[in-house]
Design a protein around this motif. Structure first.
Motif, PDB file in Angstrom:
ATOM      1  N   ALA A 196      31.461  76.321  36.318  1.00  0.00           N
ATOM      2  CA  ALA A 196      32.663  77.138  36.176  1.00  0.00           C
ATOM      3  C   ALA A 196      32.807  78.127  37.335  1.00  0.00           C
ATOM      4  N   LEU A 197      31.706  78.750  37.719  1.00  0.00           N
ATOM      5  CA  LEU A 197      31.740  79.674  38.861  1.00  0.00           C
ATOM      6  C   LEU A 197      32.056  78.938  40.155  1.00  0.00           C
ATOM      7  N   PHE A 198      31.572  77.708  40.278  1.00  0.00           N
ATOM      8  CA  PHE A 198      31.804  76.936  41.498  1.00  0.00           C
ATOM      9  C   PHE A 198      33.279  76.614  41.677  1.00  0.00           C
TER      10      PHE A 198
ATOM     11  N   LYS B  10      39.847  78.132  27.278  1.00  0.00           N
ATOM     12  CA  LYS B  10      39.275  79.471  27.401  1.00  0.00           C
ATOM     13  C   LYS B  10      38.017  79.422  28.248  1.00  0.00           C
ATOM     14  N   ARG B  11      37.890  80.403  29.138  1.00  0.00           N
ATOM     15  CA  ARG B  11      36.632  80.510  29.886  1.00  0.00           C
ATOM     16  C   ARG B  11      36.053  81.911  29.720  1.00  0.00           C
ATOM     17  N   ALA B  12      34.756  82.011  29.914  1.00  0.00           N
ATOM     18  CA  ALA B  12      34.064  83.283  29.721  1.00  0.00           C
ATOM     19  C   ALA B  12      34.364  84.243  30.861  1.00  0.00           C
ATOM     20  N   PRO B  13      34.354  85.554  30.601  1.00  0.00           N
ATOM     21  CA  PRO B  13      34.575  86.529  31.676  1.00  0.00           C
ATOM     22  C   PRO B  13      33.609  86.346  32.845  1.00  0.00           C
ATOM     23  N   GLN B  14      32.351  85.993  32.542  1.00  0.00           N
ATOM     24  CA  GLN B  14      31.375  85.834  33.628  1.00  0.00           C
ATOM     25  C   GLN B  14      31.678  84.621  34.504  1.00  0.00           C
ATOM     26  N   ALA B  15      32.520  83.708  34.009  1.00  0.00           N
ATOM     27  CA  ALA B  15      32.903  82.530  34.804  1.00  0.00           C
ATOM     28  C   ALA B  15      33.959  82.875  35.848  1.00  0.00           C
ATOM     29  N   GLU B  16      34.518  84.086  35.759  1.00  0.00           N
ATOM     30  CA  GLU B  16      35.512  84.542  36.735  1.00  0.00           C
ATOM     31  C   GLU B  16      35.048  85.824  37.427  1.00  0.00           C
ATOM     32  N   ASP B  17      33.749  85.990  37.496  1.00  0.00           N
ATOM     33  CA  ASP B  17      33.150  87.159  38.150  1.00  0.00           C
ATOM     34  C   ASP B  17      32.984  86.845  39.637  1.00  0.00           C
ATOM     35  N   ALA B  18      33.765  87.498  40.471  1.00  0.00           N
ATOM     36  CA  ALA B  18      33.774  87.190  41.903  1.00  0.00           C
ATOM     37  C   ALA B  18      32.424  87.456  42.564  1.00  0.00           C
ATOM     38  N   VAL B  19      31.704  88.463  42.099  1.00  0.00           N
ATOM     39  CA  VAL B  19      30.395  88.781  42.674  1.00  0.00           C
ATOM     40  C   VAL B  19      29.396  87.666  42.356  1.00  0.00           C
ATOM     41  N   LEU B  20      29.383  87.221  41.099  1.00  0.00           N
ATOM     42  CA  LEU B  20      28.489  86.129  40.715  1.00  0.00           C
ATOM     43  C   LEU B  20      28.864  84.831  41.416  1.00  0.00           C
ATOM     44  N   ALA B  21      30.171  84.596  41.552  1.00  0.00           N
ATOM     45  CA  ALA B  21      30.629  83.362  42.194  1.00  0.00           C
ATOM     46  C   ALA B  21      30.175  83.298  43.646  1.00  0.00           C
ATOM     47  N   LYS B  22      30.282  84.406  44.357  1.00  0.00           N
ATOM     48  CA  LYS B  22      29.840  84.433  45.759  1.00  0.00           C
ATOM     49  C   LYS B  22      28.322  84.300  45.845  1.00  0.00           C
ATOM     50  N   ARG B  23      27.618  84.923  44.914  1.00  0.00           N
ATOM     51  CA  ARG B  23      26.158  84.824  44.914  1.00  0.00           C
ATOM     52  C   ARG B  23      25.724  83.376  44.722  1.00  0.00           C
TER      53      ARG B  23
ATOM     54  N   HIS C 268      29.158  76.991  28.455  1.00  0.00           N
ATOM     55  CA  HIS C 268      29.138  78.053  29.466  1.00  0.00           C
ATOM     56  C   HIS C 268      29.530  79.398  28.870  1.00  0.00           C
ATOM     57  N   LEU C 269      30.184  79.395  27.714  1.00  0.00           N
ATOM     58  CA  LEU C 269      30.792  80.613  27.186  1.00  0.00           C
ATOM     59  C   LEU C 269      29.783  81.730  26.935  1.00  0.00           C
ATOM     60  N   LYS C 270      28.579  81.374  26.504  1.00  0.00           N
ATOM     61  CA  LYS C 270      27.562  82.388  26.216  1.00  0.00           C
ATOM     62  C   LYS C 270      26.358  82.265  27.154  1.00  0.00           C
TER      63      LYS C 270
END
Length: 305
Positions: free
Chosen positions: A185-187, A274-287, A155-157
């Motif tokens: 990860a987003l879920f 370690k997790r990627a920054p995009q895995a903690e992106d609230a906008v992406l997670a809601k989408r 998921h990192l990249k």
């Protein structure tokens, strides 16, 4: 306990009276997870598609733990209706202490689930999203219950192609696998946020198993030719289960992410990962959350607050 050094199989405490669901429990990391939980006295439901493979796994575990409390849970994550049926079966259980979402697929040619979804996104994420969502009411009956979602260092990249979620226009098996693991990860990130906002007694945790030798060819590509030499660098299936066992039974943070702590996250004792920054992106997670409800027709019932 040896949490300060890292979590291993012997750190799993007694689990008598508890009940766990382990998906993909007939082989590999899922089997090892079920084996350890059963040895600690838990009832374990083995979520598997094939009855024969589930029964074979049950037989193997009972050779090691003759009084193990095990049952097959018919489960096909590639069919949302089958997921609904599995959740209905689970409703008859007195309690569920943790759902360990372990099952998944990696790098197949382009295939479709029963509902027509690209198979990696459909099984690795949408099936997990639907099963978890449908079981949340049951899990909430037991204070301290947990949902464990398995991601990957892949998921990192990774990136999600939001304009082609169903791979109608293009398909790269490696990129789609990474996207499905980023979705995992987003879920759990968004699930944790909503569970806490709605004062749920359920805790969501994410894990990854490192790179287990059971998946050598699929993960390592040409390096599989190095055979045993590369194998020495990787996790075995039993050690690959340590992060899930930590997440399901150990001392963890809500919304935390756990995996092997040695050699670039590939192997070693379990601890924070370690997790990627995009895995903690609230906008992406809601989408992703909204898209998953639309695609599966399953709503977790956790309003945004």
């Amino acid at each position: 306990m040896s949490y300060h050094k890292g979590f291993i199989e012997t750190d799993v405490p007694e689990q008598s009276g508890k009940c766990f669901i382990v998906t993909g429990a007939n082989a590999g990391i899922g089997f090892e997870t079920a084996r350890v939980l059963a040895a600690r006295g838990a009832r374990v439901l083995l979520g598997c598609r094939a009855k024969e493979r589930a029964e074979e796994a049950i037989t193997r575990i009972k050779r090691l733990t003759p009084n193990a409390n095990l049952a097959w849970l018919p489960l096909d994550l590639g069919d949302i209706e089958a997921v609904r049926a599995a959740a209905g079966t689970v409703s008859d259980e007195p309690r569920i202490d943790a759902l360990i979402n372990n099952a998944g697929i990696m790098n197949p040619p382009l295939m479709r689930t029963k509902q027509g979804f690209e198979s990696q996104f459909g099984i690795n994420h949408l099936g997990v999203f639907a099963l978890t969502s449908l079981l949340l009411p049951k899990l909430a009956e037991t204070r301290g219950s947990r949902v464990v979602v398995t991601s990957s260092i892949a998921h990192l990249k990774a990136k999600i192609d939001w304009d082609d979620l169903n791979a109608e226009r293009s398909y790269s098996k490696g990129e789609r696998y990474g996207a499905s693991k980023l979705a995992n990860a987003l879920f759990f990130f968004e699930l944790d946020r909503r569970l806490r906002a709605n004062h749920s007694p359920v805790t969501a945790i994410g894990v990854h198993p490192g790179v287990a030798s059971t998946s050598l060819g699929r993960h390592m590509g040409p390096l599989q030719l190095a055979g045993p030499i590369v194998g020495l660098l990787l996790n075995s299936a039993d050690k690959g289960a340590w992060p899930a066992l930590l997440a399901a039974t150990g001392n963890v943070k809500p919304g935390g992410y756990y995996g092997p702590t040695g050699f670039g996250g590939i192997r070693g004792v379990a601890g924070e990962a370690k997790r990627a920054p995009q895995a903690e992106d609230a906008v992406l997670a809601k989408r992703l959350w909204d898209a998953s409800i639309a695609m599966t027709g399953v709503d977790p019932g956790l309003p945004e607050i």
